[in-house]
Motif scaffolding. Sequence first.
Motif, PDB file in Angstrom:
ATOM      1  N   UNK A 198      -1.436   7.266   5.345  1.00 38.80           N
ATOM      2  CA  UNK A 198      -1.752   7.844   4.037  1.00 38.80           C
ATOM      3  C   UNK A 198      -0.827   7.175   3.026  1.00 38.80           C
ATOM      4  N   UNK A 199      -1.421   6.399   2.102  1.00 39.60           N
ATOM      5  CA  UNK A 199      -0.646   5.599   1.159  1.00 39.60           C
ATOM      6  C   UNK A 199      -0.826   6.177  -0.247  1.00 39.60           C
ATOM      7  N   UNK A 200       0.242   6.638  -0.894  1.00 34.18           N
ATOM      8  CA  UNK A 200       0.120   7.158  -2.255  1.00 34.18           C
ATOM      9  C   UNK A 200      -0.053   6.019  -3.261  1.00 34.18           C
ATOM     10  N   UNK A 201      -0.766   6.297  -4.328  1.00 36.56           N
ATOM     11  CA  UNK A 201      -1.020   5.308  -5.376  1.00 36.56           C
ATOM     12  C   UNK A 201      -0.493   5.842  -6.697  1.00 36.56           C
ATOM     13  N   UNK A 202       0.296   5.022  -7.377  1.00 39.02           N
ATOM     14  CA  UNK A 202       0.883   5.420  -8.653  1.00 39.02           C
ATOM     15  C   UNK A 202       0.603   4.343  -9.692  1.00 39.02           C
ATOM     16  N   UNK A 203       0.205   4.781 -10.880  1.00 33.40           N
ATOM     17  CA  UNK A 203       0.093   3.890 -12.028  1.00 33.40           C
ATOM     18  C   UNK A 203       1.301   4.182 -12.902  1.00 33.40           C
ATOM     19  N   UNK A 204       2.290   3.285 -12.848  1.00 39.36           N
ATOM     20  CA  UNK A 204       3.565   3.611 -13.467  1.00 39.36           C
ATOM     21  C   UNK A 204       4.205   4.738 -12.661  1.00 39.36           C
ATOM     22  N   UNK A 248       6.634  -1.277   4.980  1.00 44.04           N
ATOM     23  CA  UNK A 248       6.400  -0.269   3.934  1.00 44.04           C
ATOM     24  C   UNK A 248       6.548  -0.878   2.542  1.00 44.04           C
ATOM     25  N   UNK A 249       7.574  -1.703   2.354  1.00 48.85           N
ATOM     26  CA  UNK A 249       7.766  -2.339   1.051  1.00 48.85           C
ATOM     27  C   UNK A 249       6.580  -3.219   0.693  1.00 48.85           C
ATOM     28  N   UNK A 250       6.086  -3.982   1.681  1.00 43.95           N
ATOM     29  CA  UNK A 250       4.935  -4.849   1.421  1.00 43.95           C
ATOM     30  C   UNK A 250       3.701  -4.017   1.088  1.00 43.95           C
ATOM     31  N   UNK A 251       3.483  -2.930   1.831  1.00 42.18           N
ATOM     32  CA  UNK A 251       2.321  -2.079   1.576  1.00 42.18           C
ATOM     33  C   UNK A 251       2.390  -1.491   0.173  1.00 42.18           C
ATOM     34  N   UNK A 252       3.589  -1.050  -0.239  1.00 37.81           N
ATOM     35  CA  UNK A 252       3.718  -0.490  -1.582  1.00 37.81           C
ATOM     36  C   UNK A 252       3.488  -1.559  -2.645  1.00 37.81           C
ATOM     37  N   UNK A 253       3.964  -2.780  -2.399  1.00 35.02           N
ATOM     38  CA  UNK A 253       3.732  -3.858  -3.360  1.00 35.02           C
ATOM     39  C   UNK A 253       2.236  -4.158  -3.483  1.00 35.02           C
ATOM     40  N   UNK A 254       1.543  -4.195  -2.338  1.00 37.86           N
ATOM     41  CA  UNK A 254       0.101  -4.460  -2.357  1.00 37.86           C
ATOM     42  C   UNK A 254      -0.641  -3.313  -3.039  1.00 37.86           C
ATOM     43  N   UNK A 255      -0.283  -2.082  -2.682  1.00 37.14           N
ATOM     44  CA  UNK A 255      -0.962  -0.932  -3.282  1.00 37.14           C
ATOM     45  C   UNK A 255      -0.730  -0.884  -4.788  1.00 37.14           C
ATOM     46  N   UNK A 256       0.472  -1.299  -5.229  1.00 36.45           N
ATOM     47  CA  UNK A 256       0.761  -1.317  -6.662  1.00 36.45           C
ATOM     48  C   UNK A 256      -0.137  -2.321  -7.371  1.00 36.45           C
ATOM     49  N   UNK A 257      -0.291  -3.488  -6.781  1.00 43.48           N
ATOM     50  CA  UNK A 257      -1.149  -4.498  -7.376  1.00 43.48           C
ATOM     51  C   UNK A 257      -2.612  -4.056  -7.368  1.00 43.48           C
ATOM     52  N   UNK A 258      -3.044  -3.452  -6.274  1.00 48.87           N
ATOM     53  CA  UNK A 258      -4.450  -3.026  -6.178  1.00 48.87           C
ATOM     54  C   UNK A 258      -4.758  -1.901  -7.157  1.00 48.87           C
ATOM     55  N   UNK A 259      -3.824  -0.959  -7.315  1.00 50.60           N
ATOM     56  CA  UNK A 259      -4.091   0.140  -8.235  1.00 50.60           C
ATOM     57  C   UNK A 259      -4.068  -0.348  -9.683  1.00 50.60           C
ATOM     58  N   UNK A 260      -3.232  -1.357  -9.953  1.00 46.72           N
ATOM     59  CA  UNK A 260      -3.258  -1.952 -11.301  1.00 46.72           C
ATOM     60  C   UNK A 260      -4.584  -2.673 -11.535  1.00 46.72           C
ATOM     61  N   UNK A 261      -5.081  -3.306 -10.473  1.00 48.30           N
ATOM     62  CA  UNK A 261      -6.385  -3.977 -10.566  1.00 48.30           C
ATOM     63  C   UNK A 261      -7.491  -2.954 -10.822  1.00 48.30           C
ATOM     64  N   UNK A 262      -7.451  -1.839 -10.086  1.00 55.12           N
ATOM     65  CA  UNK A 262      -8.451  -0.783 -10.290  1.00 55.12           C
ATOM     66  C   UNK A 262      -8.341  -0.199 -11.690  1.00 55.12           C
TER      67      UNK A 262
END
Length: 682
Positions: A408-414, A437-451
């Motif tokens: 379960x990966x949380x997503x944050x915009x800012x 975990x750091x890589x997953x958070x970096x990827x999720x940050x980029x993906x949520x910014x893309x979304x």
Amino acid sequence: MEYVGFIGYALAGLAYVVFALLLFAARNNSLLAVWLVGCVLITATANIVAAAQIEFDFSLIWVMVIDTVKIACWAVLILSCNIECKSFKELLTNYYVKQYLLVWSCLSALSYVGIYFGISTKYLFLLFIMLNLWSLVLLEQLYRSSAGEVRWAIWPLVIAIAGVSLFDFVLYAQASMLGQLDFDYWYSRGFIAVMVAPLLLISTRRVQNGQVRVFVSRNVVFYSSMLLIAGLYLLVMAFAGYAINYFGGEWGTLVSVSFLMLGGVVLAALLMTETLRKQVKVFIAKNFFANKYEYREEWLELIEELETTSADSAYQMASQIMMAKLQAKSSVLIKDNSLHYGELKFVHQWALNEVDIEEFQEQYALIVSFVKQNQWLIDVAEYKNSPNLYQGLVIDHSWCDKHHVELIIPLFVGKAFYGLFMLGNRTETKSLNWEDRDLIFAISKQLINYISLHEANDRLAESKQFDAFNRMSAFLVHDLKNVQAQLALINANAKKHRDNPEFIDDVFETIDSATSRLDKMLYQLRNKKVLSSKQGRVELNELISDVVKQCNVRQPVVEYVSIEPVETFIDGETMHSVLNHLIQNAQEASEVDQKVSVMLSVDNDIVELVISDSGCGMTESFIEKRLFKPFDTTKGNAGMGIGVYEAKQFIESLAGRLSVYSRPGEGSKFTLRFPITTREQE
């Protein structure tokens, strides 16, 4: 005991001389084998000198000097097993070897210089404690980092050197507390050296061609660091115990022993605490090693995937990329709409066992509360095995198992919470470390910014559609207002001029014009776009006269004197609308008895059309900031604020210019300048 000690050292000296002869006979010229011969010879020398010291009773310092060199030689041998060098110069200039020798030489020099000037020998004892502890750390690194076959070959070597180092560590630790060597231990060192010699010989036979290639890993440094921490901690406790014993009088021994036991229990508790071990491991890996992932390559790869992955939506694309990165076969992307709709929304779901929103709502509330507070990825398997790592989180295992939810990966915009990625059916189910975990958070940050960017683009496109429709509507309403004004004038003058044939002709002409304009507007409404202009040859005198004639049905009367014909190729209908609006504005700004005039002139194929009045006028600030701003009007609901804006846009489309001069209370003058064009020049 002295005789026993002499026998032990003598036997050790003889054993290592024989060992050196066997190594010579093997004729192995590799760097490691040659250095091993040197280590054996210096060990033989150290034992022979120790035996001679007992026999001839010279200073023990000379034995310790050779012991210091012996420890350094064996330490460099251990380090050489972790690096590949082909020459002595390359070995001695290696970073790790050079670092060791620099620290060793500085500490040794300080200790022996201190002895020379009469400083306490306890610093020399501390030197041996540190060097032997360092040797134990290097040995553990070597053993833990080696592969199975290499480990089988070197374990006798590790046990041999570790046995000697550990014995010396205890010997000098006791000496540092008591202020002198315990010679019962000292005389035993020779026999210890003899006992470990066969182990060294076994390792020498097992290591083929004198080469052992192993490389230090993160886990090795972690365990070695824990060993080093343990050693330093025990040293501190030993000194504390010595101080208690020294100052405690009769109760000193009892108190010091109790204190050391208590310290040992505390140390064991610390080393066994999982949280501390993990924190130390992460700290070492973050600060002393290169990252597991090359983030530049990961970043470029992610950008390429975003550019090349085909999907029906941004949600589907983000889900596909996240599933590929974590080798998952199912996922669901949840968007938190609680602030707007009071519920969560599954924006994309792929191959995950059907999740019921109402059933998930209770679990979702618990998960969101935890991730908002900790911003922590939830590994369900890790949560099952170590729930203490997820303090404050309570989720239903059976629900996760039912729907195959593993991550379960949380997503944050800012800092704002956006939603969750839930992934399952992973092909590789090993636990995630801090780098994963750091890589997953970096990827999720980029993906949520893309979304978020795509959502913003969708909102912007929708806003632009409404804006285009509103602008079109504004122009249509403006045209309707003009048509309505024409028809209102007919109605106002009908009673007075209904019997006048010329009035009747004007009425039909006006109605025909209004009908044509209404047809055009209806077409634009049906097709949701403004019709492109239709250019044609226009005689400006006739067009201006027609506009003035229509405007003169109201007061004040507009004055215009025709000149010779001026033909140009423009959109006559739009020009008619522009002049009608500007003249009507001039009339509305003037009193009935004030003057409104239109002047037309041509100079060097440049048309100059001036509309002036002596009305209320405008300020410079109003002209600069509001006059040409669309949808800004001073007429309230009676105007749309686009007439002057349309006039300026139209004149500039003719490669012309619309300028305004006005003073409050003096009136205004609008000057339209544009070149005469012909069809051939278009």
